[in-house]
Motif scaffolding. Structure first.
Motif, PDB file in Angstrom:
ATOM      1  N   LEU A 193       0.812  -1.214   0.000  1.00  0.00           N
ATOM      2  CA  LEU A 193       0.000   0.000   0.000  1.00  0.00           C
ATOM      3  C   LEU A 193       0.841   1.257   0.000  1.00  0.00           C
ATOM      4  N   HIS A 194       0.284   2.284  -0.588  1.00  0.00           N
ATOM      5  CA  HIS A 194       0.810   3.644  -0.484  1.00  0.00           C
ATOM      6  C   HIS A 194      -0.089   4.384   0.500  1.00  0.00           C
ATOM      7  N   PRO A 195       0.457   4.865   1.627  1.00  0.00           N
ATOM      8  CA  PRO A 195      -0.382   5.464   2.665  1.00  0.00           C
ATOM      9  C   PRO A 195      -0.801   6.900   2.388  1.00  0.00           C
ATOM     10  N   GLY A 196      -0.278   7.494   1.318  1.00  0.00           N
ATOM     11  CA  GLY A 196      -0.477   8.915   1.087  1.00  0.00           C
ATOM     12  C   GLY A 196       0.719   9.689   1.621  1.00  0.00           C
ATOM     13  N   VAL A 197       0.667  10.988   1.516  1.00  0.00           N
ATOM     14  CA  VAL A 197       1.758  11.831   2.017  1.00  0.00           C
ATOM     15  C   VAL A 197       1.456  12.152   3.475  1.00  0.00           C
ATOM     16  N   VAL A 198       2.258  11.596   4.366  1.00  0.00           N
ATOM     17  CA  VAL A 198       1.922  11.560   5.790  1.00  0.00           C
ATOM     18  C   VAL A 198       2.951  12.317   6.622  1.00  0.00           C
ATOM     19  N   ARG A 199       2.479  12.944   7.695  1.00  0.00           N
ATOM     20  CA  ARG A 199       3.377  13.603   8.649  1.00  0.00           C
ATOM     21  C   ARG A 199       4.018  12.550   9.537  1.00  0.00           C
ATOM     22  N   THR A 200       5.255  12.188   9.245  1.00  0.00           N
ATOM     23  CA  THR A 200       5.991  11.244  10.074  1.00  0.00           C
ATOM     24  C   THR A 200       7.403  11.781  10.258  1.00  0.00           C
ATOM     25  N   ARG A 201       8.230  11.019  10.979  1.00  0.00           N
ATOM     26  CA  ARG A 201       9.630  11.406  11.177  1.00  0.00           C
ATOM     27  C   ARG A 201      10.506  10.973  10.005  1.00  0.00           C
ATOM     28  N   LEU A 202       9.914  10.274   9.024  1.00  0.00           N
ATOM     29  CA  LEU A 202      10.666   9.884   7.841  1.00  0.00           C
ATOM     30  C   LEU A 202      11.162  11.140   7.144  1.00  0.00           C
ATOM     31  N   GLY A 203      12.436  11.184   6.832  1.00  0.00           N
ATOM     32  CA  GLY A 203      13.010  12.349   6.187  1.00  0.00           C
ATOM     33  C   GLY A 203      13.636  13.331   7.154  1.00  0.00           C
ATOM     34  N   SER A 237     -10.012  -6.405   7.196  1.00  0.00           N
ATOM     35  CA  SER A 237     -11.265  -6.374   6.452  1.00  0.00           C
ATOM     36  C   SER A 237     -11.626  -7.733   5.852  1.00  0.00           C
ATOM     37  N   ALA A 238     -12.895  -8.088   5.961  1.00  0.00           N
ATOM     38  CA  ALA A 238     -13.382  -9.312   5.324  1.00  0.00           C
ATOM     39  C   ALA A 238     -13.408  -9.155   3.810  1.00  0.00           C
ATOM     40  N   GLU A 239     -13.454  -7.919   3.333  1.00  0.00           N
ATOM     41  CA  GLU A 239     -13.534  -7.659   1.901  1.00  0.00           C
ATOM     42  C   GLU A 239     -12.282  -8.115   1.151  1.00  0.00           C
ATOM     43  N   VAL A 240     -11.150  -8.170   1.842  1.00  0.00           N
ATOM     44  CA  VAL A 240      -9.909  -8.551   1.163  1.00  0.00           C
ATOM     45  C   VAL A 240      -9.470  -9.966   1.536  1.00  0.00           C
ATOM     46  N   GLU A 241     -10.343 -10.712   2.176  1.00  0.00           N
ATOM     47  CA  GLU A 241     -10.025 -12.111   2.497  1.00  0.00           C
ATOM     48  C   GLU A 241      -9.727 -12.857   1.195  1.00  0.00           C
ATOM     49  N   GLY A 242      -8.543 -13.425   1.082  1.00  0.00           N
ATOM     50  CA  GLY A 242      -8.159 -14.168  -0.106  1.00  0.00           C
ATOM     51  C   GLY A 242      -7.602 -13.322  -1.240  1.00  0.00           C
ATOM     52  N   VAL A 243      -7.672 -11.995  -1.109  1.00  0.00           N
ATOM     53  CA  VAL A 243      -7.133 -11.105  -2.141  1.00  0.00           C
ATOM     54  C   VAL A 243      -5.625 -10.996  -1.959  1.00  0.00           C
ATOM     55  N   THR A 244      -4.873 -11.137  -3.032  1.00  0.00           N
ATOM     56  CA  THR A 244      -3.410 -11.113  -2.911  1.00  0.00           C
ATOM     57  C   THR A 244      -2.769 -10.505  -4.152  1.00  0.00           C
ATOM     58  N   GLY A 245      -1.539 -10.000  -3.956  1.00  0.00           N
ATOM     59  CA  GLY A 245      -0.789  -9.451  -5.075  1.00  0.00           C
ATOM     60  C   GLY A 245      -1.327  -8.144  -5.604  1.00  0.00           C
ATOM     61  N   LYS A 246      -1.846  -7.290  -4.708  1.00  0.00           N
ATOM     62  CA  LYS A 246      -2.428  -6.017  -5.126  1.00  0.00           C
ATOM     63  C   LYS A 246      -1.716  -4.837  -4.457  1.00  0.00           C
ATOM     64  N   TYR A 247      -1.863  -3.690  -5.082  1.00  0.00           N
ATOM     65  CA  TYR A 247      -1.300  -2.425  -4.587  1.00  0.00           C
ATOM     66  C   TYR A 247      -2.477  -1.519  -4.237  1.00  0.00           C
ATOM     67  N   THR A 249      -4.281   2.001  -2.283  1.00  0.00           N
ATOM     68  CA  THR A 249      -4.230   3.334  -1.693  1.00  0.00           C
ATOM     69  C   THR A 249      -5.659   3.742  -1.383  1.00  0.00           C
ATOM     70  N   LYS A 250      -5.864   4.397  -0.264  1.00  0.00           N
ATOM     71  CA  LYS A 250      -7.197   4.801   0.189  1.00  0.00           C
ATOM     72  C   LYS A 250      -8.172   3.618   0.191  1.00  0.00           C
ATOM     73  N   LYS A 251      -7.677   2.463   0.618  1.00  0.00           N
ATOM     74  CA  LYS A 251      -8.469   1.231   0.754  1.00  0.00           C
ATOM     75  C   LYS A 251      -8.979   0.692  -0.580  1.00  0.00           C
ATOM     76  N   LYS A 252      -8.384   1.118  -1.677  1.00  0.00           N
ATOM     77  CA  LYS A 252      -8.769   0.655  -2.994  1.00  0.00           C
ATOM     78  C   LYS A 252      -7.564   0.080  -3.724  1.00  0.00           C
ATOM     79  N   ALA A 253      -7.778  -1.034  -4.433  1.00  0.00           N
ATOM     80  CA  ALA A 253      -6.708  -1.596  -5.257  1.00  0.00           C
ATOM     81  C   ALA A 253      -6.584  -0.755  -6.518  1.00  0.00           C
ATOM     82  N   VAL A 254      -5.363  -0.287  -6.783  1.00  0.00           N
ATOM     83  CA  VAL A 254      -5.093   0.547  -7.955  1.00  0.00           C
ATOM     84  C   VAL A 254      -3.851   0.005  -8.662  1.00  0.00           C
ATOM     85  N   ALA A 255      -3.538   0.586  -9.791  1.00  0.00           N
ATOM     86  CA  ALA A 255      -2.361   0.151 -10.538  1.00  0.00           C
ATOM     87  C   ALA A 255      -1.106   0.788  -9.954  1.00  0.00           C
TER      88      ALA A 255
END
Length: 280
Positions: A193-203, A237-247, A249-255
């Protein structure tokens, strides 16, 4: 719909700050038994106590590991296996970013070591526990910044640039996809997953103009709790039970990036990583 996380064991790396801490808190709030993988035990204990207090969940443990050290990762995996016989969710979150080339004690460029080789090795060492605990899930944090790998100079010894961070994030995606192929039929799913641009100590160790830009933009970044929502979703989430090999963001599989779907590159990175971490 969320599956019951009670009695489900979740290991989260980078769990003493930022996205890792927020992910651990989110899983603890759902009732999971959460193990915080951290380098600084004292800090880990403070975070563990805070999570217990805010969530009412007492099943929060500490696992010491320095992800910049292959030996430390092996010791931590062994300690985990001796202490626990189940692992239902592994969240590889920890990451670093530097503006200059820094070597680990193993002689690896630090971003490639911590961001890619560490989750590659840790996941490998805990795979049998994950399989025995199936259905189980592996979740890899990555980024929308994905640069093509230079296999002639994986450790950037000849030409270090700021592309190095993006290369490690590409490696996270390639690792996710290749691992999902190898785990087909095992009951273990793996997504990134890509979490978005987040305020963290990274950087925090960046210098110059880039550090200034990051500092100025911080007020507009997402909170760590918001950024961790997709990881918690993928873990529960039960919605992603068995789902694999996906990327995701915002709880949606995208390219992901076009280059990340090259299966030959996936296999080449896998084989190179095996050699670098000395997996026979």
């Amino acid at each position: 719909m969320t599956i019951s996380m009670n009695k489900r064991f979740c290991l989260v790396t980078g769990a003493t700050s930022g996205l890792g801490e927020a992910t651990a808190r989110g899983l603890a709030a759902l009732g999971a038994h959460v193990i915080l993988a951290c380098r600084d035990v004292k800090k880990g204990l403070v975070i563990a106590d805070s999570i217990k207090m805010t969530t009412g969940n007492r099943n929060i443990d500490i696992l010491q590991v320095d992800l910049a050290s292959l030996a430390s990762i092996r010791c931590a995996a062994q300690e985990f296996r001796e202490k626990y016989d189940k692992l239902h969710v592994l969240v590889n979150c920890a990451a670093v970013i530097h503006s200059e080339r820094i070597l680990t004690g193993d002689g690896f460029e630090s971003m490639m070591a911590v961001n890619h080789l560490a989750p590659f090795l840790l996941t490998h060492l805990l795979l049998d526990v994950l399989k025995n605990s199936a259905p189980s899930r592996i979740i890899n944090y990555t980024s929308a910044v994905q640069e093509e790998l230079d296999f002639d100079d994986l450790m950037s010894s000849n030409n270090f640039s700021r592309k190095m961070y993006g290369r490690t994030k590409m490696a996270n995606v390639l690792f996710t996809y290749e691992l999902s192929h190898r785990l087909e039929g095992s009951g273990v799913t793996v997504n990134c997953l890509h979490p978005g641009v987040v305020r963290t100590r990274l950087g925090r160790d960046m210098t110059g103009m880039l550090k200034l830009v990051i500092t100025l933009m911080l007020p507009f970044f997402l909170s760590a709790a918001k950024g961790a929502e997709t990881a918690v979703y993928l873990a529960s989430s039960a919605e992603v039970e068995g789902v694999t090999g996906k990327y995701y963001t915002k709880k949606k599989a995208v390219a992901s990036s076009q280059a990340s779907y090259d299966e030959a590159v996936m296999r080449r990175l896998w084989e190179a990583s095996e050699k670098l971490v000395n997996i026979n």
